[in-house]
Design an enzyme around this catalytic site. Structure first.
Site, PDB file in Angstrom:
ATOM      1  N   GLY A 166       0.869  -0.915   0.063  1.00 16.23           N
ATOM      2  CA  GLY A 166       0.318   0.059  -0.428  1.00 16.23           C
ATOM      3  C   GLY A 166       0.888   1.412   0.253  1.00 16.23           C
ATOM      4  O   GLY A 166       2.110   0.848  -0.035  1.00 16.23           O
ATOM      5  N   CYS A 167       0.385   2.093  -0.202  1.00 20.02           N
ATOM      6  CA  CYS A 167       0.651   3.346  -0.243  1.00 20.02           C
ATOM      7  C   CYS A 167       1.632   4.084   1.062  1.00 20.02           C
ATOM      8  O   CYS A 167       2.552   4.338   0.842  1.00 20.02           O
ATOM      9  CB  CYS A 167       0.152   4.533  -1.190  1.00 20.02           C
ATOM     10  N   TYR A 168       0.625   4.251   2.198  1.00 17.59           N
ATOM     11  CA  TYR A 168       1.213   4.570   3.475  1.00 17.59           C
ATOM     12  C   TYR A 168       2.101   3.170   4.117  1.00 17.59           C
ATOM     13  O   TYR A 168       2.892   4.065   4.554  1.00 17.59           O
ATOM     14  CB  TYR A 168      -0.264   4.190   4.194  1.00 17.59           C
TER      15      TYR A 168
END
Length: 350
Positions: A166-168
């Site tokens: 995921g991005c985070y």
């Protein structure tokens, strides 16, 4: 049987992108269109999508003349007709879709790069709580390799199923792992991760909650965000994750605060980061706190830290583009690694 990875090193890979109409899918199209080992064969959208039959460039005008393929609807019939001719599929889909279909593509000899959350968490019992569905294929889940390219290059290179982070978690883990893999942190201490993302992180479908004119800076999903267990799992520490939504389009910033062991020196912290990222061209150690404007629309991750020896506290920040390094360009890094290429191939000038 899956196609042998070693056979594909110098060949052009026939590729399908499922979920091609969204932001991540569109960026993949742009990146793969420039890749010398990639041939985009199919762009696919969900059944009954309003985009079915349209040209990709009608939805994303900047790609007119670059990719004018039609968007086809996914179905069992589409799979039966086309899957066996593919080498690679990228899923930019709802999480449960990839969980349902990954093994079918693997059985057809197709390498799978999943940009959704369908294979990120190793514990199948976490999916109902954090993703809202029972995982359909625990056997495939057990085989999936987490695709944090700078840290898992060898295992990514030798798998046919990659769970793209995921991005985070990408930004947060690039902050955390130099510390936690060197065991510089105090075990069982409070580790706080604060993240801020622009509105593109919510996807392309319109929503009042992510409407640019309605958004102000605000926290959301505190203590229950689905990326919290992912960050904890891959850093091997339990974290508190505080995500925030901000009124800008692209980019993401994670700032991590954690307590280090008594006696840890600034030189040890510096060495941990410098050793981790000495040979990773897409992670840039910068001399001041990272800025979204320096990484938006690029595949780079900018990292900076500050350590207070007296308080034994380190603060680390990382800025990335949430759609590129947080999704599509990291998927490309993983694709490159499975071909035996440098992870940054075709993403930056040599």
């Amino acid at each position: 049987m899956s196609k042998a990875i070693s056979e594909s090193n110098n060949s052009v890979q026939k590729i399908a992108i499922v979920g091609a109409s969204g932001y991540a899918g569109a960026e993949l199209v742009g990146l793969l269109s420039k890749h010398s080992h990639a041939e985009i064969s199919h762009l696919v959208v969900s059944e009954n999508s309003s985009s079915e039959g349209k040209l990709f460039s009608e939805l994303h005008g900047r790609f007119q003349g670059v990719c004018d393929l039609p968007l086809k609807s996914f179905s069992q019939a589409w799979f039966d007709q086309y899957a066996a001719d593919l080498d690679v599929v990228f899923f930019a889909t709802p999480h449960d879709f990839s969980a349902d279909w990954a093994q079918a593509f693997l059985d057809a000899g197709v390498k799978v790069f999943d940009l959704s959350g369908g294979f990120r968490l190793k514990d199948a019992t976490d999916y109902p709580k954090y993703y809202g569905f029972e995982h359909a294929d625990t056997n495939a889940l057990a085989k999936a390799i987490y695709g944090l390219a700078e840290w898992e290059a060898e295992t990514i290179a030798n798998t046919n199923l990659v769970a793209v982070p995921g991005c985070y978690p990408t930004a947060s883990l690039l902050c955390l792992k130099p510390i936690t893999t060197n065991n510089l942190h105090v075990e069982n201490s409070l580790v706080v991760v604060n993240g801020i993302s622009g509105v593109s992180g919510a996807g392309r479908n319109a929503s009042l909650a992510t409407n640019f004119n309605e958004v102000s800076l605000k926290p959301y999903n505190i203590l229950q965000h689905r990326h919290q267990p992912e960050i904890s799992q891959e850093s091997n520490v339990s974290v508190i994750f505080n995500p925030h939504l901000a009124p800008y389009k692209r980019g993401l910033l994670s700032t991590v605060t954690l307590q280090l062991k008594i006696g840890t020196t600034s030189a040890q912290v510096d060495q941990a980061f410098e050793a981790a990222y000495a040979n990773t061209p897409l992670v840039r150690i910068v001399k001041k706190w990272p800025e979204i404007g320096n990484v938006a629309y690029t595949p780079f991750a900018d990292v900076h830290w500050q350590y207070d020896e007296e308080k034994q506290v380190v603060v680390v920040s990382c800025a990335i583009d949430n759609v590129l390094k947080g999704a599509s360009s990291q998927a490309m890094q993983c694709f490159n690694l499975t071909l035996g290429l440098p992870s940054e191939y075709s993403l930056i000038n040599s």
